[in-house]
Write an enzyme that holds these catalytic residues in place. Structure first.
Site: not given
Ligand code: PBG
Length: 326
Positions: A193, A246
């Site tokens: 992330k 992500k």
């Protein structure tokens, strides 16, 4: 002589040799649940996405079930925030109550309910961990994340998805889940992330923008691909069952590297800013929304994603029932 065009001469042949597909079962649809009553509030920066109070949630859940989508990802917007994010691990918190509502209803019993575990929606400062002297504390935050995960599992969540990016959170959550009898509840870890400007619209939707500074001391520097592999490796050692990369669009290399290096299902998170860009351009008539979105979805699959978290999920499910290759 090699002529690659031979396999492109008709739509039927093209569909026979097509290497990648998206299936409805692979889509995960994010939903924002909000404290209060009679709320279906459009998120301005995310056309088509609303915040729902629990009493209006059925409208959205009925669309999900009708679309045959199997999994939803829940985010909560509490009424009260405090320094320690207590709304996250309150058994009467917004997400806990939403999960109990969903699981208590025969119509939605089969839905896979994934609960995002983070403190940023619940802290007054908007950061994903506890703070002392301006520093986001790691180890002190872990018990709170673990308590949140256990509380969601106790409410009936099927999968726990920690998105905070504290070190060792997967181990802390796994241990707490196991100790509380949730040995078979999987952890879908936001491992790769990145600190990304693509989360902007989400922070409007979830009221979770940091009150000061940014998230760069815990989320990854977007220049670092190799570091993402260390994050994944660590989360797998700690017991992660599924790995999220992500954002997705500008991070196809990350999706590909994870899927090549690790034998674990990879989940691509097609985030809010990516969604909003497509929506804005489509509204202007500058792009063909359906074609663009399907190209993106197949692109995530080609890169190696097994599942896709996307705000386009309802539309994609409908398009999959049609013939998107016109
Ligand atoms: C919470 C969280 C965020 C997203 C998912 N979980 C925001 C953030 O880290 O600031 C972003 C999702 C999106 O942009 O669609 N930590």
């Amino acid at each position: 002589m090699e002529r690659t065009r031979r396999l492109r001469t008709s739509k039927m042949i093209r569909s026979m040799v097509r290497e990648n597909h998206v299936r409805i079962e692979e889509l995960i649809y994010p939903i924002f649940v909000m404290e209060g009553e009679n709320i279906c509030h459009p998120v301005k920066s995310m056309p088509g996405i609303n915040q729902y109070s629990i009493d209006r949630l059925e409208e959205e859940l009925n669309r999900v079930v009708a679309a045959k989508i199997k999994a939803i990802l829940l985010f909560g917007i509490p009424e009260h925030k405090d320094e320690v994010g207590s709304g996250a691990y309150d058994n009467e918190g917004i997400v806990q109550r939403a999960i109990r509502f969903i699981k208590g209803n025969e119509k939605y019993k089969e839905l896979v309910v994934i609960a995002d575990v983070c403190l940023c929606e619940y802290t007054s400062h908007g950061h994903c961990g506890l703070i002392r002297d301006g520093v986001i504390l790691n180890d002190e935050t872990l018990p709170l994340l673990a308590a949140t995960a256990v509380s969601y599992a106790a409410a009936g969540a099927d999968i726990i998805a920690p998105s905070d990016m504290m070190d060792m959170r997967v181990a802390a959550i796994r241990k707490a889940l196991d100790e509380n009898g949730f040995v078979y509840i999987p952890i879908m870890a936001y491992s790769a992330k990145f600190a990304s400007a693509f989360y902007g619209p989400f922070r409007d939707a979830a009221h979770s923008a940091p009150g000061f500074g940014d998230r760069k001391t815990y989320q990854m520097d977007f220049a670092n691909g190799r570091e993402a592999m260390r994050e994944v490796e660590q989360d797998l050692l700690e017991g992660a069952d599924l790995i999220i990369a992500k954002p997705a669009m500008s991070y196809m290399d990350i999706i590909k590297d994870i899927s090549k290096q690790f034998n674990i299902p990879v989940v691509a998170y097609n985030v809010s800013g990516e969604y909003s860009m497509v929506k804005a351009a489509a509204k202007e008539g500058w792009i063909d929304e359906k074609k663009i979105v399907m190209e993106l979805m197949i692109g995530f699959k080609r890169a190696g994603a097994k599942m896709i978290i996307t705000y386009h999920a309802l539309e994609v499910a409908a398009w999959l029932r049609e013939d998107y290759d016109e």
